[in-house]
Design a protein around this motif. Sequence first.
Motif, short mmCIF file in Angstrom:
data_model
loop_
_atom_site.label_atom_id
_atom_site.label_comp_id
_atom_site.label_asym_id
_atom_site.label_seq_id
_atom_site.Cartn_x
_atom_site.Cartn_y
_atom_site.Cartn_z
N THR A 1 0.45 -0.96 0.04
CA THR A 1 0.23 0.01 0.35
C THR A 1 0.93 1.51 -0.31
OG1 THR A 1 -0.50 -0.12 2.50
CG2 THR A 1 -1.63 -1.19 1.43
N ASP A 2 -0.08 2.52 -0.16
CA ASP A 2 1.49 4.07 -0.12
C ASP A 2 1.59 4.04 1.54
OD1 ASP A 2 -1.56 3.88 1.09
OD2 ASP A 2 -2.09 5.85 -0.67
N PHE B 1 -9.05 0.61 2.63
CA PHE B 1 -7.88 0.43 1.54
C PHE B 1 -8.89 0.17 0.49
CE2 PHE B 1 -4.26 -0.12 4.37
CZ PHE B 1 -3.56 1.56 3.64
N GLU C 1 -6.38 0.07 -4.92
CA GLU C 1 -5.43 1.38 -3.73
C GLU C 1 -4.04 0.36 -3.11
OE1 GLU C 1 -7.51 4.36 -2.27
OE2 GLU C 1 -7.61 3.44 -0.48
#
Length: 370
Positions: A228-229, A260, A264
């Motif tokens: 994930t980011d 999320f 994403e």
Amino acid sequence: MAIVIGVRFKSAGKSYYFDPLDFEINKGESVIVETARGVEIGEVTMERTDVPESGIVQPLKKVLRNATEEDRVRAVENREKEKWALGVCQAKIEQHNLDMKLIDVEYTFDNNKVLFYFTSDGRVDFRELVKDLASIFKTRIELRQIGVRDEAKILGGIGICGRCLCCKSFLGDFHPVSIKMAKEQGLSLNPTKISGSCGRLMCCLKYEQDAYEHLLSKTPGVGSLVETDKGRGVVMNVSLLKGLLKVRLENGNESDLADFSVDEVRLIKSPAKRGRDKAGAQMAAQAAPEETAEETAEGTAEGTAAKTDGAASGGDAPDEPDDAGSELLDDIENLSGDELMGDALIAEGLINDGLMGDDLMGDGLTITER
């Protein structure tokens, strides 16, 4: 290509192709057609259409004529005679003390044959019954054993949704339904929750299965490792229809879950692959030779033979991964609704090979008396 029309003989039955010849036939009209069991009257469900030759079951039967008012009156009279025949046959079944449940009676349009549909847990010797019925009706008699799903289709009823049964109202054919569909859709695996009036898995499990399979193909499962980011994490919960995931990040607290969307995150490793890697490491560790103080150079061959004999005779052997339960689960998931029912699963986890009603239907149990 061939020009055909579609004709249906029951309200929610299957449509069959017929050659319309030069008749002017419109949808909703009644026609007299030639079938494998004689002359029948049916309703036109599809007007003239070009279909590939490969989609036609040969030989293609022909339309004899458009139905007249006399034909429609005769069809109504046949329905009345069926009610009388149902009572007569039921009385004869009780007289012969046969273990069978009479479901329906059907006259062919030309009265050349009377068909009796019944259900039973096993095979039934109804030869004497056929003789009695033939002496009463003075025509050909045919008894057909059907399954419980066909029984529900004929008798009808109300489903747990409060609507008329799908098989009675619009389903032409029965499609295979498996317990795996209920599992993938997140439904309770309680048989009372996912079984229909017939006692088999509900046909409606099939309706949304394609959509669920599409979503499952692009959604990471629980236990998947994702990027994930905010860093890597493990999927802890999935909301399939909403496309939302709850992820436990590696650099965060174990109790903190981040939300999320499917778009994403990026899948790094699925839970199935992670499980296989772990099992492979365990098997490799178990297969490694064990050093013992008692083992000497001259006794190595003898000791190895003793170990082999002990394993063959039921002695101590290296532990092996117990995946029999998972193999049985995979077998159960792939069973169709007709195969997975009630007592079919016994305590040892084996499938009862006794024949069910649907296994005993068709022309294999048909006796015709002239």
